[in-house]
Scaffold this motif. Sequence first.
Motif, PDB file in Angstrom:
ATOM      1  N   ALA A  26       0.025 -19.843   3.066  1.00  0.00           N
ATOM      2  CA  ALA A  26      -0.218 -18.160   3.114  1.00  0.00           C
ATOM      3  C   ALA A  26       1.630 -17.334   3.389  1.00  0.00           C
ATOM      4  O   ALA A  26       1.307 -16.437   3.085  1.00  0.00           O
ATOM      5  CB  ALA A  26      -0.913 -18.765   4.036  1.00  0.00           C
ATOM      6  N   MET A  27       2.278 -18.178   4.291  1.00  0.00           N
ATOM      7  CA  MET A  27       2.981 -17.662   4.969  1.00  0.00           C
ATOM      8  C   MET A  27       4.253 -17.317   4.313  1.00  0.00           C
ATOM      9  O   MET A  27       4.890 -16.495   4.366  1.00  0.00           O
ATOM     10  CB  MET A  27       3.860 -18.635   6.358  1.00  0.00           C
ATOM     11  N   ALA A  28       4.791 -18.428   3.173  1.00  0.00           N
ATOM     12  CA  ALA A  28       5.704 -17.811   1.662  1.00  0.00           C
ATOM     13  C   ALA A  28       4.954 -17.030   1.094  1.00  0.00           C
ATOM     14  O   ALA A  28       5.802 -16.265   0.441  1.00  0.00           O
ATOM     15  CB  ALA A  28       5.398 -19.501   1.346  1.00  0.00           C
ATOM     16  N   ALA A  29       3.785 -16.779   0.922  1.00  0.00           N
ATOM     17  CA  ALA A  29       3.431 -16.390  -0.486  1.00  0.00           C
ATOM     18  C   ALA A  29       3.375 -14.298   0.704  1.00  0.00           C
ATOM     19  O   ALA A  29       3.814 -13.376   0.203  1.00  0.00           O
ATOM     20  CB  ALA A  29       1.340 -15.953  -0.328  1.00  0.00           C
ATOM     21  N   ALA A  30       3.166 -14.232   2.122  1.00  0.00           N
ATOM     22  CA  ALA A  30       2.929 -13.171   2.618  1.00  0.00           C
ATOM     23  C   ALA A  30       4.319 -12.457   2.265  1.00  0.00           C
ATOM     24  O   ALA A  30       4.765 -11.660   2.343  1.00  0.00           O
ATOM     25  CB  ALA A  30       2.409 -13.199   4.275  1.00  0.00           C
ATOM     26  N   PHE A  31       5.315 -13.306   2.435  1.00  0.00           N
ATOM     27  CA  PHE A  31       6.721 -13.329   3.062  1.00  0.00           C
ATOM     28  C   PHE A  31       7.838 -12.140   1.954  1.00  0.00           C
ATOM     29  O   PHE A  31       7.912 -11.704   1.065  1.00  0.00           O
ATOM     30  CB  PHE A  31       7.967 -14.052   3.409  1.00  0.00           C
ATOM     31  N   ARG A  32       7.087 -13.326   0.712  1.00  0.00           N
ATOM     32  CA  ARG A  32       7.600 -12.686  -1.286  1.00  0.00           C
ATOM     33  C   ARG A  32       6.819 -11.604  -1.234  1.00  0.00           C
ATOM     34  O   ARG A  32       7.247 -10.698  -2.220  1.00  0.00           O
ATOM     35  CB  ARG A  32       6.984 -13.901  -2.109  1.00  0.00           C
ATOM     36  N   ARG A  64       9.728  -5.641  11.618  1.00  0.00           N
ATOM     37  CA  ARG A  64       9.012  -4.689  12.227  1.00  0.00           C
ATOM     38  C   ARG A  64       7.647  -3.779  11.740  1.00  0.00           C
ATOM     39  O   ARG A  64       7.771  -3.104  10.941  1.00  0.00           O
ATOM     40  CB  ARG A  64      10.446  -3.696  13.131  1.00  0.00           C
ATOM     41  N   GLY A  65       7.155  -2.734  12.352  1.00  0.00           N
ATOM     42  CA  GLY A  65       6.715  -1.928  12.416  1.00  0.00           C
ATOM     43  C   GLY A  65       5.402  -2.169  11.094  1.00  0.00           C
ATOM     44  O   GLY A  65       4.708  -2.921  11.093  1.00  0.00           O
ATOM     45  N   LEU A  66       5.404  -0.918  10.569  1.00  0.00           N
ATOM     46  CA  LEU A  66       4.865  -0.846   9.451  1.00  0.00           C
ATOM     47  C   LEU A  66       4.523  -2.138   8.370  1.00  0.00           C
ATOM     48  O   LEU A  66       3.842  -2.787   8.155  1.00  0.00           O
ATOM     49  CB  LEU A  66       4.550   0.336   8.600  1.00  0.00           C
ATOM     50  N   GLN A  67       5.769  -2.993   8.327  1.00  0.00           N
ATOM     51  CA  GLN A  67       6.179  -3.682   7.307  1.00  0.00           C
ATOM     52  C   GLN A  67       5.892  -5.432   8.092  1.00  0.00           C
ATOM     53  O   GLN A  67       5.416  -6.397   7.276  1.00  0.00           O
ATOM     54  CB  GLN A  67       7.776  -4.618   7.392  1.00  0.00           C
ATOM     55  N   LEU A  68       5.848  -5.403  10.029  1.00  0.00           N
ATOM     56  CA  LEU A  68       4.921  -6.744  10.151  1.00  0.00           C
ATOM     57  C   LEU A  68       3.868  -6.484   9.654  1.00  0.00           C
ATOM     58  O   LEU A  68       3.206  -7.544   9.618  1.00  0.00           O
ATOM     59  CB  LEU A  68       5.366  -6.205  11.495  1.00  0.00           C
ATOM     60  N   GLU A  69       2.672  -5.926  10.035  1.00  0.00           N
ATOM     61  CA  GLU A  69       1.683  -5.272  10.097  1.00  0.00           C
ATOM     62  C   GLU A  69       1.142  -5.383   8.354  1.00  0.00           C
ATOM     63  O   GLU A  69       0.108  -6.456   8.026  1.00  0.00           O
ATOM     64  CB  GLU A  69       0.822  -3.838  10.196  1.00  0.00           C
ATOM     65  N   ARG A  70       1.784  -5.248   7.276  1.00  0.00           N
ATOM     66  CA  ARG A  70       1.724  -5.367   5.928  1.00  0.00           C
ATOM     67  C   ARG A  70       2.471  -6.845   5.585  1.00  0.00           C
ATOM     68  O   ARG A  70       1.147  -7.738   5.182  1.00  0.00           O
ATOM     69  CB  ARG A  70       3.174  -4.706   4.942  1.00  0.00           C
ATOM     70  N   VAL A  71       2.623  -7.966   6.250  1.00  0.00           N
ATOM     71  CA  VAL A  71       3.460  -8.864   6.004  1.00  0.00           C
ATOM     72  C   VAL A  71       1.963 -10.161   6.461  1.00  0.00           C
ATOM     73  O   VAL A  71       1.565 -11.263   5.983  1.00  0.00           O
ATOM     74  CB  VAL A  71       4.704  -9.669   6.731  1.00  0.00           C
ATOM     75  N   GLY A  72       1.734  -9.477   8.468  1.00  0.00           N
ATOM     76  CA  GLY A  72       0.635 -10.316   8.707  1.00  0.00           C
ATOM     77  C   GLY A  72      -0.755 -10.128   7.673  1.00  0.00           C
ATOM     78  O   GLY A  72      -1.374 -11.354   7.299  1.00  0.00           O
ATOM     79  N   GLN A  73      -1.235  -9.255   7.225  1.00  0.00           N
ATOM     80  CA  GLN A  73      -2.375  -8.693   5.979  1.00  0.00           C
ATOM     81  C   GLN A  73      -2.337  -9.560   5.289  1.00  0.00           C
ATOM     82  O   GLN A  73      -3.247  -9.996   4.683  1.00  0.00           O
ATOM     83  CB  GLN A  73      -2.249  -7.377   5.765  1.00  0.00           C
ATOM     84  N   ALA A  74      -1.325  -9.700   5.092  1.00  0.00           N
ATOM     85  CA  ALA A  74      -0.296 -10.748   3.682  1.00  0.00           C
ATOM     86  C   ALA A  74      -0.921 -11.687   3.126  1.00  0.00           C
ATOM     87  O   ALA A  74      -1.415 -12.711   2.689  1.00  0.00           O
ATOM     88  CB  ALA A  74       1.036 -10.058   2.880  1.00  0.00           C
ATOM     89  N   TYR A  75      -0.293 -12.629   5.225  1.00  0.00           N
ATOM     90  CA  TYR A  75      -1.064 -14.009   5.212  1.00  0.00           C
ATOM     91  C   TYR A  75      -2.795 -14.099   5.294  1.00  0.00           C
ATOM     92  O   TYR A  75      -2.959 -15.033   4.854  1.00  0.00           O
ATOM     93  CB  TYR A  75      -0.085 -14.152   6.546  1.00  0.00           C
ATOM     94  N   ARG A  76      -3.034 -13.163   6.076  1.00  0.00           N
ATOM     95  CA  ARG A  76      -4.329 -13.739   6.567  1.00  0.00           C
ATOM     96  C   ARG A  76      -5.246 -13.192   4.757  1.00  0.00           C
ATOM     97  O   ARG A  76      -5.687 -14.344   4.313  1.00  0.00           O
ATOM     98  CB  ARG A  76      -5.130 -12.434   6.762  1.00  0.00           C
TER      99      ARG A  76
END
Length: 224
Positions: A26-32, A64-76
């Motif tokens: 999931a972390m790999a998918a979120a980063f990609r 950071r910021g909005l990108q951090l939120e997007r990565v977090g949501q993509a991970y979930r």
Amino acid sequence: MAGDLRLCALDLDGTLIDSQHHIVAAMAAAFRAEGLPPPSPAMVREIVGLPLDHAIHRLAPQVRGLQLERVGQAYRDAYFDAKDADSAAEPLMPGARAALDALEADGWLLAVVTGKGRRGLHEVLEAHGLIERFVVLKSADDGPGKPDPTLLLDAVREAGSSTARAVMVGDTVFDMGMARRARVPGIAVTWGYHDLALLETERPAAVIGRFEELAEAAGRLVPA
């Protein structure tokens, strides 16, 4: 008598269950999804147990910021999509169920204190038929993340125990750091995601290599 009850609080990922496959994927998918190079599995294992935003920032400090939120949501999204596609529950660590039986037979109350979100915590415990075994469940949705002691202290209080009558079992320095800050004896397990040398930097009260050793180790630290 209130405060005399013994409580054994356990971490989830890497301690009770082996969830690394889903977490790493999931972390790999979120980063990609954000065009970022995915972290290695070893790097991801090192941050298991931290609040999700802290974990992502540690893996990629520039996010950071909005990108951090997007990565977090993509991970979930990726994590729960993978779980929905995989009918098999994340496996219990060898000896986990028998260890819970032994603790309860010795009169311990049981709790889970995890950095996982409430949804994931409940889903995995329900899948294994274990959710009723725990008198308190504390997740990332319930307060500051590890190593802040708040979740552990809340679990102790809600169980009717005390820091002198509780132990915390976990596989990472975040678990042991939380226990130390809460003044609760920490029992480090070596079958999880942090190695022994790293665990020992947080000075655990005991170290065990098999779940079969847990009831005896907990009883030595907090006698009946």
